[in-house]
Scaffold this motif. Structure first.
Motif, PDB file in Angstrom:
ATOM      1  N   PHE A 289       0.828  -1.265   0.152  1.00 45.49           N
ATOM      2  CA  PHE A 289      -0.176   0.117   0.118  1.00 45.49           C
ATOM      3  C   PHE A 289       0.946   1.202   0.094  1.00 45.49           C
ATOM      4  CE2 PHE A 289      -2.565   3.198   2.565  1.00 45.49           C
ATOM      5  CZ  PHE A 289      -3.558   3.584   1.602  1.00 45.49           C
ATOM      6  N   LEU A 290       0.732   2.143  -0.958  1.00 48.65           N
ATOM      7  CA  LEU A 290       1.580   3.326  -1.058  1.00 48.65           C
ATOM      8  C   LEU A 290       1.011   4.423  -0.497  1.00 48.65           C
ATOM      9  CD1 LEU A 290       2.793   2.709  -4.866  1.00 48.65           C
ATOM     10  CD2 LEU A 290       3.976   2.343  -2.805  1.00 48.65           C
ATOM     11  N   GLY A 291      -0.309   4.500  -0.437  1.00 54.39           N
ATOM     12  CA  GLY A 291      -1.022   5.709   0.282  1.00 54.39           C
ATOM     13  C   GLY A 291      -2.565   5.848  -0.550  1.00 54.39           C
ATOM     14  N   SER A 292      -2.762   7.189  -0.113  1.00 53.62           N
ATOM     15  CA  SER A 292      -4.192   7.438  -0.629  1.00 53.62           C
ATOM     16  C   SER A 292      -4.408   8.897  -0.773  1.00 53.62           C
ATOM     17  CB  SER A 292      -5.310   6.607   0.091  1.00 53.62           C
ATOM     18  OG  SER A 292      -5.281   7.490   1.207  1.00 53.62           O
ATOM     19  N   THR A 293      -5.343   9.195  -1.831  1.00 54.60           N
ATOM     20  CA  THR A 293      -5.823  10.745  -1.785  1.00 54.60           C
ATOM     21  C   THR A 293      -7.155  10.737  -1.413  1.00 54.60           C
ATOM     22  OG1 THR A 293      -3.861  10.932  -3.629  1.00 54.60           O
ATOM     23  CG2 THR A 293      -5.897  12.669  -3.445  1.00 54.60           C
ATOM     24  N   ASP A 294      -7.608  11.621  -1.002  1.00 47.00           N
ATOM     25  CA  ASP A 294      -8.992  12.060  -0.631  1.00 47.00           C
ATOM     26  C   ASP A 294      -9.623  13.156  -1.580  1.00 47.00           C
ATOM     27  OD1 ASP A 294      -8.953  10.267   1.199  1.00 47.00           O
ATOM     28  OD2 ASP A 294      -8.792  11.381   2.872  1.00 47.00           O
TER      29      ASP A 294
END
Length: 300
Positions: A289-294
């Protein structure tokens, strides 16, 4: 003469059908998650939708007569015992009595609608798992008699002795329903529905925290990559949890306490709500998992 059980009896089929509620689910796509997917031929970054919705984690029953949970199929989980025989209260629920003591038992049992709800929520896209396990007893007040019936030791906690601290509603706003602490079965009030709701909130408050001085199992999930579970339930804050009435009337919508909706008083003093809790997740599309953008406005 006693009130017939069928007046407020609740069964598992009713509870399962109630979980198919778009209003309570509030399914939304709130962002994008990024995953690193590697094979023998190299690595790529994959994307998946980040979704947020509520899950019916548990059924919280708040009822007067010990051993008589209104949810019939789980009644055997909370029978009377040597330390928890009686129930009821000292009020007949009439205004002239003003502020007599009431007592409610409370049970928090894993919601039985998990499979049906997952299929229902999955129609909108990827669905997040909740913390509740079907028919798991997270809290049974007859097993917590010292804390629930004698409010030991919470009766001396700061939350219990400080006016206006941890309360449902507000006295100045004339919508005060009751205090969260001490988290036991006794409280004062004339409106039986509101008293039952306060007791349900107390039980929900206990099971959504770890390390409480009660006999219970935490109703909490562990965070992991791409999965953000619900935290502690807080009164009057829908972003932490919502309530769906199951009995004495069954609702297709969710709310928080206090509210201005019309309330039906149970003739037997039996009430139950589904506790819906917010979860955010994204479908795993790779090993890392590299991250997320909301997206803007994606908050609950």
């Amino acid at each position: 003469m006693g009130i017939p059980l069928t007046v407020s009896a609740l069964n598992t089929a009713d509870i399962v059908s109630s979980s198919l509620s778009p209003d309570c689910t509030e399914y939304r796509v709130v962002g994008i998650c990024y995953w690193l997917r590697c094979t023998n031929f190299g690595c790529d970054v994959e994307e998946s939708s980040k979704v947020r919705h509520f899950v019916p984690d548990a059924v919280v029953s708040s009822y007067s007569n010990t051993g008589e949970n209104p949810w019939l199929e789980v009644r055997m989980m909370s029978p009377k015992n040597a330390k928890a025989r009686g129930g009821g209260d000292g009020s007949a629920g009439i205004a002239s009595e003003h502020d007599l003591s009431k007592f409610k038992n409370a049970d928090v049992i894993g919601h039985p609608g998990g499979a049906a709800f997952s299929q229902f929520a999955g129609q909108s896209g990827y669905a997040c798992p909740g913390a509740g396990q079907i028919l798991m007893p997270y809290f049974v007040s007859t097993l917590d008699s010292l804390a629930w019936r004698h409010t030991i030791p919470e009766v001396v906690f700061p939350e219990a002795v400080t006016l206006g601290m941890r309360e449902i509603g507000s006295r100045p706003q004339s919508n005060h329903w009751g205090a969260i602490y001490p988290r036991g079965g006794f409280l004062h009030g004339v409106d039986d529905y509101k008293c039952a709701a306060v007791v349900a909130q107390r039980a929900g408050d206990i099971v959504t925290r770890r390390g409480q001085i009660h006999v219970y199992q935490p109703l909490l999930a562990m965070a992991k990559p791409g999965y953000w579970p619900a935290g502690p339930l807080e009164e009057s804050k829908p972003q932490t949890g919502k309530w769906q009435e199951l009995t004495p009337t069954q609702s297709k919508t969710c709310t928080t306490f206090p509210n201005n909706e019309p309330h039906v008083q149970s003739q037997r003093g039996d009430y139950a709500w589904a506790l819906w809790r917010p979860y955010t997740c994204c479908e795993r599309k790779g090993q890392t998992f590299l991250g997320s953008t909301d997206f803007s406005g994606g908050e609950l």
